[in-house]
Design an enzyme around this catalytic site. Sequence first.
Site, PDB file in Angstrom:
ATOM      1  N   ASP A 348      19.959  30.831  21.327  1.00  0.00           N
ATOM      2  CA  ASP A 348      20.416  30.624  22.584  1.00  0.00           C
ATOM      3  C   ASP A 348      20.748  31.942  23.291  1.00  0.00           C
ATOM      4  OD1 ASP A 348      21.396  28.940  24.866  1.00  0.00           O
ATOM      5  OD2 ASP A 348      23.335  29.719  24.222  1.00  0.00           O
ATOM      6  N   GLU A 384      15.604  33.067  23.072  1.00  0.00           N
ATOM      7  CA  GLU A 384      15.599  32.583  24.549  1.00  0.00           C
ATOM      8  C   GLU A 384      16.059  34.054  24.950  1.00  0.00           C
ATOM      9  OE1 GLU A 384      17.814  29.561  27.446  1.00  0.00           O
ATOM     10  OE2 GLU A 384      19.081  30.457  25.963  1.00  0.00           O
TER      11      GLU A 384
END
Length: 721
Positions: A348, A384
């Site tokens: 993330d 990401e």
Amino acid sequence: MERKLLPGKPHPLGATVTSQGTNFAIYSENATRVTVCFFDDDGKQTDCVDLKETTAFVWHGLVKDIKPGQRYGYRVDGPWDPANGHRFNPAKLLVDPYAEAIAGEPDHKGPIYPYDVMSGDDMKKDEQDSAAYTPKSVVVDGHFDWGNDCPPETPIAESIIYEMHVRGFSKRNPDIPEKLRGTYAGLAHESSIAYLRKLGVTAVELLPVHHFIDEGHLADRGLHDYWGYNTLGYFAPMARYSSSGDDGQQVVEFKEMVKALHAAGIEVILDVVYNHTCEGNEKGPMLSFKGVDNSVYYRTVQDSPQHYMDYTGTGNTLNVYHPQVLKLLMDSLRYWVTEMHVDGFRFDLASTLARELHDVNKLGAFFDTIHQDPTLADVKLIAEPWDVGEGGYQVGNFPVLWAEWNGKYRDTVRRFWKGDNGVLSDFAYRICGSSDLYQGDGRKPSASINFITAHDGFTLCDLVSYNEKHNEANGDNNTDGADNNDSWNMGAEGPTDDENVNNLRERQTRNFLTTLLLSQGVPMIAGGDEFARSQMGNNNCYCQDNELTWYDWNLDEPRKRLHDFTAQLIQLRKDHPNLHRRKFFQDSQIRGSVVRDVTWFGTDGNELSEEVWNEPWSKSVAVMFNGKTLNQMDEDGQKIVDDSFLIIFNASDQGVEYTLPDPPSKSPWRQVLDTENIADPFAESETHDKAIVGGRAIRVYSDSVESVAKSASKQRPARTI
């Protein structure tokens, strides 16, 4: 009760069970005293032991007769000097940063904040004991019979990823016993396994399962953190997803889930949040890292250490630049691979991990450390590639061993099928693996994780059903969530009885899925998109742990039809290496002549002219993937030859007549897919020289040759773990 304490060892960090008891080791550079406290099952503190030994800033000691299942926490003393980044407060019980299991939920109405909340002054120390209001660490015995567990080891180029939520996936499944629904055991249930196998995905990407907590403002509203991007412990599986309690059995249940998925040939990828924690900024709670050594674990503002650097939008940023924090992350990654047998990670806000000072550095210490680690060499690493800080959007800029969520793919494909002008050229790059982003630094099409929807944003059903977000249920007056979604409701906002609108929505959904699964690169399907899961227009369901997000398994005919379509589409991709090439397109030499491996055609059957490429109104194009030019060998050294495919994309409202180009082989084109055909989209038929492709539709043609080397059929050697 007086516990007997031995010196113990500084490594490994955490609580390690031995024949004599349990060794406790915790890192703190600036502490002056470290105490480990023990609790009974009711949360009552029974006794405490000071750790007397320190080795290279590790406080350690072996406490006799402490056994698995024992609940514990730390109290760490040191300077209370927020102006210089130090916030030690022994009144606040702390979760072990290396805890392998965590029990209990924090009570935000209790004194879990290190400062005087009533005055709001974070410089003023709060002396109230927080132990009754905080989660507890749990001593874990890591022994587990993995038997003949064999990770599937699917090459990333052949992967089909299914992003899913452990709780939401099985919570409403009537074929699973009620106690197991929404748990690791629910995902491991034979009903869940059978579904995933029938769908055909090769990997599940689980939304965060590191132990997390609810944010205080959500608790005040009676809501719960659903996505899980609020981590408390990087070694502990989330206890909320356990059907067998929180006394350490959640670890066993998680392992059993992984073992069951592996037995079915399905890999497990974890969405991990190493960029920030649940402790927020200077006004946040003290639950672990902040009290263990705030200035070590968090990045503070250089000229004002009272405050935190925030590249994540959550209040804090982990200080990956510090060797101990880097070690924490690496130890966590290795733990999940070696002890929990997971197959990869999706990071993330990964740009945050590349920030050594301020700028993003793709050769930063975090990446250098991962690249030389033999344990992580064979697992899937997915970034990401953005954060909320300046310069944080880094799509296409991660190192060679990494794949990336391709946000440009998502945006371009959405805009193309919405009918926007001027996106045809970019659309061509995206469906061919985004060579403009990944080829220049030695990566391959598999570096591009293609997706159209994910947990964050509209579901695919909502993407074709809503023009605007509808997030009122979140309690922020519809101000949260993205405003620009490149969505189109086809003429009605939300559910409608208009048959024409519903037919167009169903066709557009098939177009999106077909584009995704026939593009070069690695497709990621958002869980439930294969049967039109809706969140009623909510594009930010981070706090909706309820029927709005839980998968509805009562499929009506259109939803069942879409599911079957997706499964067939996945099988088509898996059957043909031409649809998941390991290399970017590059013209090949065959018998001394150049053979084009990808060619773009206009409606007249000739190669698309530069003029048409540049026209903003161009919304239809045909592309041919030549199956003779794969330049790949199978595991037996045979050259792979596959069918060629002609794919016609028509995003205009009107049907378009195409003159079909000659196929590369002597076999004629056969139509193998038409997204306009609701009843039987995969009906095969011979074709003639011309074809009319309906408005908002895709046609796929194939020339049949004898395929060599079935791409995913052979058993591969197991990864060493």
